[in-house]
Structures are given as structure tokens and as C-alpha cells.
Scaffold this motif. Sequence first.
Motif, PDB file in Angstrom:
ATOM      1  N   GLU A 200      15.044  25.429 -50.851  1.00 21.53           N
ATOM      2  CA  GLU A 200      15.780  24.892 -49.701  1.00 21.53           C
ATOM      3  C   GLU A 200      15.045  23.667 -49.171  1.00 21.53           C
ATOM      4  N   ILE A 201      15.788  22.608 -48.911  1.00 20.63           N
ATOM      5  CA  ILE A 201      15.233  21.384 -48.349  1.00 20.63           C
ATOM      6  C   ILE A 201      15.656  21.273 -46.887  1.00 20.63           C
ATOM      7  N   GLY A 202      14.788  20.678 -46.089  1.00 22.48           N
ATOM      8  CA  GLY A 202      15.105  20.470 -44.678  1.00 22.48           C
ATOM      9  C   GLY A 202      14.353  19.272 -44.131  1.00 22.48           C
ATOM     10  N   TRP A 203      14.723  18.853 -42.936  1.00 17.49           N
ATOM     11  CA  TRP A 203      14.117  17.684 -42.314  1.00 17.49           C
ATOM     12  C   TRP A 203      14.256  17.801 -40.811  1.00 17.49           C
ATOM     13  N   VAL A 204      13.294  17.216 -40.116  1.00 13.44           N
ATOM     14  CA  VAL A 204      13.313  17.126 -38.656  1.00 13.44           C
ATOM     15  C   VAL A 204      12.686  15.785 -38.312  1.00 13.44           C
ATOM     16  N   PHE A 205      13.401  14.984 -37.515  1.00  9.88           N
ATOM     17  CA  PHE A 205      12.904  13.655 -37.147  1.00  9.88           C
ATOM     18  C   PHE A 205      13.012  13.436 -35.649  1.00  9.88           C
ATOM     19  N   HIS A 206      12.114  12.609 -35.141  1.00  6.99           N
ATOM     20  CA  HIS A 206      12.192  12.215 -33.745  1.00  6.99           C
ATOM     21  C   HIS A 206      13.458  11.380 -33.564  1.00  6.99           C
ATOM     22  N   PRO A 207      14.292  11.686 -32.568  1.00  5.91           N
ATOM     23  CA  PRO A 207      15.534  10.939 -32.362  1.00  5.91           C
ATOM     24  C   PRO A 207      15.327   9.433 -32.176  1.00  5.91           C
ATOM     25  N   ASP A 208      14.169   9.028 -31.685  1.00  6.28           N
ATOM     26  CA  ASP A 208      13.912   7.596 -31.500  1.00  6.28           C
ATOM     27  C   ASP A 208      13.905   6.822 -32.812  1.00  6.28           C
ATOM     28  N   HIS A 209      13.790   7.528 -33.936  1.00  5.96           N
ATOM     29  CA  HIS A 209      13.720   6.864 -35.243  1.00  5.96           C
ATOM     30  C   HIS A 209      15.002   7.054 -36.044  1.00  5.96           C
ATOM     31  N   GLY A 210      16.044   7.526 -35.390  1.00  2.00           N
ATOM     32  CA  GLY A 210      17.318   7.741 -36.062  1.00  2.00           C
ATOM     33  C   GLY A 210      18.057   6.445 -36.330  1.00  2.00           C
ATOM     34  N   GLY A 211      18.946   6.497 -37.298  1.00  2.00           N
ATOM     35  CA  GLY A 211      19.818   5.366 -37.597  1.00  2.00           C
ATOM     36  C   GLY A 211      19.181   4.242 -38.401  1.00  2.00           C
ATOM     37  N   ARG A 212      17.983   4.468 -38.915  1.00 10.53           N
ATOM     38  CA  ARG A 212      17.298   3.425 -39.687  1.00 10.53           C
ATOM     39  C   ARG A 212      17.135   3.792 -41.156  1.00 10.53           C
ATOM     40  N   GLY A 213      17.630   4.954 -41.551  1.00 10.26           N
ATOM     41  CA  GLY A 213      17.540   5.382 -42.938  1.00 10.26           C
ATOM     42  C   GLY A 213      16.242   6.061 -43.318  1.00 10.26           C
ATOM     43  N   TYR A 214      15.360   6.330 -42.347  1.00 11.31           N
ATOM     44  CA  TYR A 214      14.087   6.973 -42.666  1.00 11.31           C
ATOM     45  C   TYR A 214      14.292   8.391 -43.203  1.00 11.31           C
ATOM     46  N   ALA A 215      15.182   9.150 -42.586  1.00 14.48           N
ATOM     47  CA  ALA A 215      15.414  10.526 -43.033  1.00 14.48           C
ATOM     48  C   ALA A 215      15.951  10.532 -44.464  1.00 14.48           C
ATOM     49  N   THR A 216      16.864   9.641 -44.763  1.00 10.48           N
ATOM     50  CA  THR A 216      17.400   9.567 -46.122  1.00 10.48           C
ATOM     51  C   THR A 216      16.311   9.205 -47.119  1.00 10.48           C
ATOM     52  N   GLU A 217      15.527   8.197 -46.799  1.00 14.19           N
ATOM     53  CA  GLU A 217      14.464   7.751 -47.691  1.00 14.19           C
ATOM     54  C   GLU A 217      13.445   8.868 -47.955  1.00 14.19           C
ATOM     55  N   ALA A 218      13.062   9.575 -46.907  1.00  9.50           N
ATOM     56  CA  ALA A 218      12.090  10.660 -47.050  1.00  9.50           C
ATOM     57  C   ALA A 218      12.689  11.843 -47.813  1.00  9.50           C
ATOM     58  N   ALA A 219      13.923  12.217 -47.483  1.00 10.60           N
ATOM     59  CA  ALA A 219      14.554  13.359 -48.146  1.00 10.60           C
ATOM     60  C   ALA A 219      14.817  13.066 -49.622  1.00 10.60           C
ATOM     61  N   LEU A 220      15.184  11.846 -49.955  1.00 12.42           N
ATOM     62  CA  LEU A 220      15.356  11.489 -51.369  1.00 12.42           C
ATOM     63  C   LEU A 220      14.043  11.614 -52.125  1.00 12.42           C
ATOM     64  N   ALA A 221      12.956  11.168 -51.519  1.00  9.81           N
ATOM     65  CA  ALA A 221      11.643  11.281 -52.159  1.00  9.81           C
ATOM     66  C   ALA A 221      11.268  12.750 -52.363  1.00  9.81           C
ATOM     67  N   LEU A 222      11.542  13.595 -51.370  1.00  9.27           N
ATOM     68  CA  LEU A 222      11.224  15.012 -51.501  1.00  9.27           C
ATOM     69  C   LEU A 222      12.143  15.679 -52.517  1.00  9.27           C
ATOM     70  N   ARG A 223      13.412  15.322 -52.528  1.00  9.22           N
ATOM     71  CA  ARG A 223      14.339  15.867 -53.537  1.00  9.22           C
ATOM     72  C   ARG A 223      13.815  15.569 -54.933  1.00  9.22           C
ATOM     73  N   ASP A 224      13.424  14.324 -55.169  1.00  6.81           N
ATOM     74  CA  ASP A 224      12.925  13.944 -56.488  1.00  6.81           C
ATOM     75  C   ASP A 224      11.632  14.676 -56.824  1.00  6.81           C
ATOM     76  N   LEU A 225      10.749  14.846 -55.851  1.00  6.47           N
ATOM     77  CA  LEU A 225       9.515  15.599 -56.069  1.00  6.47           C
ATOM     78  C   LEU A 225       9.843  17.046 -56.440  1.00  6.47           C
TER      79      LEU A 225
END
Length: 190
Positions: free
Chosen positions: A100-125
Motif C-alpha cells: 500500500e502506498i500513501g502520502w501526507v503533505f503540508h497544505p502550504d506545498h500543495g498544487g506544485r506537483g511535489y506529491a506527484t513527483e514524490a509518489a512516482l519516485a516511491l512507486r518506481d522504487l
Amino acid sequence: MDATVMARPVTTERLVLRLFTADDLDDMHAYQGLPEVARFLYRPPRDRGRCAEVIERIGKGTSWKEDGDNLTLAVCRRDVPGVIGEVQVTLSSAYARQAEIGWVFHPDHGGRGYATEAALALRDLAFQQLGVHRLFARIDADNTASERLCERLSMRREAHLIENDRDDRGWGSEYVYAVLAREVGSAGTE
């Protein structure tokens, strides 16, 4: 995988994913202590003491051998110090190679693609290094941002669980999204 394998951080174009350290306590508490973040996690916000306990546990990494083994990584911007969130993968079935994959981010950093970039890296790992066959995510049905993120990870919605969990606001429903290693070009691990 064990903590020594994660001694070298995972890097992307804009991010570094690494194990948490005690120095990350203030950053973790800054987002884990927010009610709007905890809302989608079916638990109350974490106080500083609970964040310290969690960092103590997850900062050691995992052996990635038994059901329940978890790898949680701090997500940091490469150009600015500090933790902006976290991504995690949990071995739900070692035999079936399901995680199972999951993510939690500070709302101040939303909308910039950071969650996608990090989750893609973890998915590939997960697929390429941890040998996962099927990766899934369980998300609150009201969490439209995570729903879109699952789709960006090439996941398909497999289930809609109606009123399957409860918190202080009442009953909540979940979606289950999943993707197989071969569906994202990671067939070498099959």
C-alpha cells in the motif's frame, strides 16, 4: 530492503526522499498536527510527542520481509531545507507481493506537483527495488486531490467502499486504487 539500502536518498528533479531524523520533528509536526491533514487519515492530529515517537520508529527503515513492514520517507525540496511531507509504502502481503502506498503533505506545498513527483519516485522504487507486484492506495472518497494523484500514478479505481470507516465526524467512504508492476513498465520485477 533494510535501512542500509536507504542510506542513499532517492532524488528526483526537485526533491530528495530520505529517512526521517530527529531533526525533522518540527517540520513533521507542522503538517501532522493540522486538523485538515488528519481529516483524511481517520485519526486525530498528532501532537509533538506522538510525532517524535513516529520518527523514532520510521527513522530506522525496514527489513521489507514481513507483512506490515513499512518504509516512510521524508520529502524535502532540493533547493530549500526542511521536510514538506512524507510518502510511505507498507508491505501488506509478502507472499503476494502487495503493498500500500500513501502520502501526507503540508497544505502550504500543495498544487506544485511535489506529491506527484514524490509518489512516482516511491512507486518506481516499490516496483523496481522492493519487488512489489501490485501497489494499491486507500483514500477517503472526499479527498479529490489524492484521487487525482492516484490517476497520475497510472492507478485504476478498483473499489468504492461505502461507510467503511469512522472518525469523530461520522462514517467515511473510501476508494481503492491499484496498479500492477507490468502496467507501468516494471515487468522486470515480475
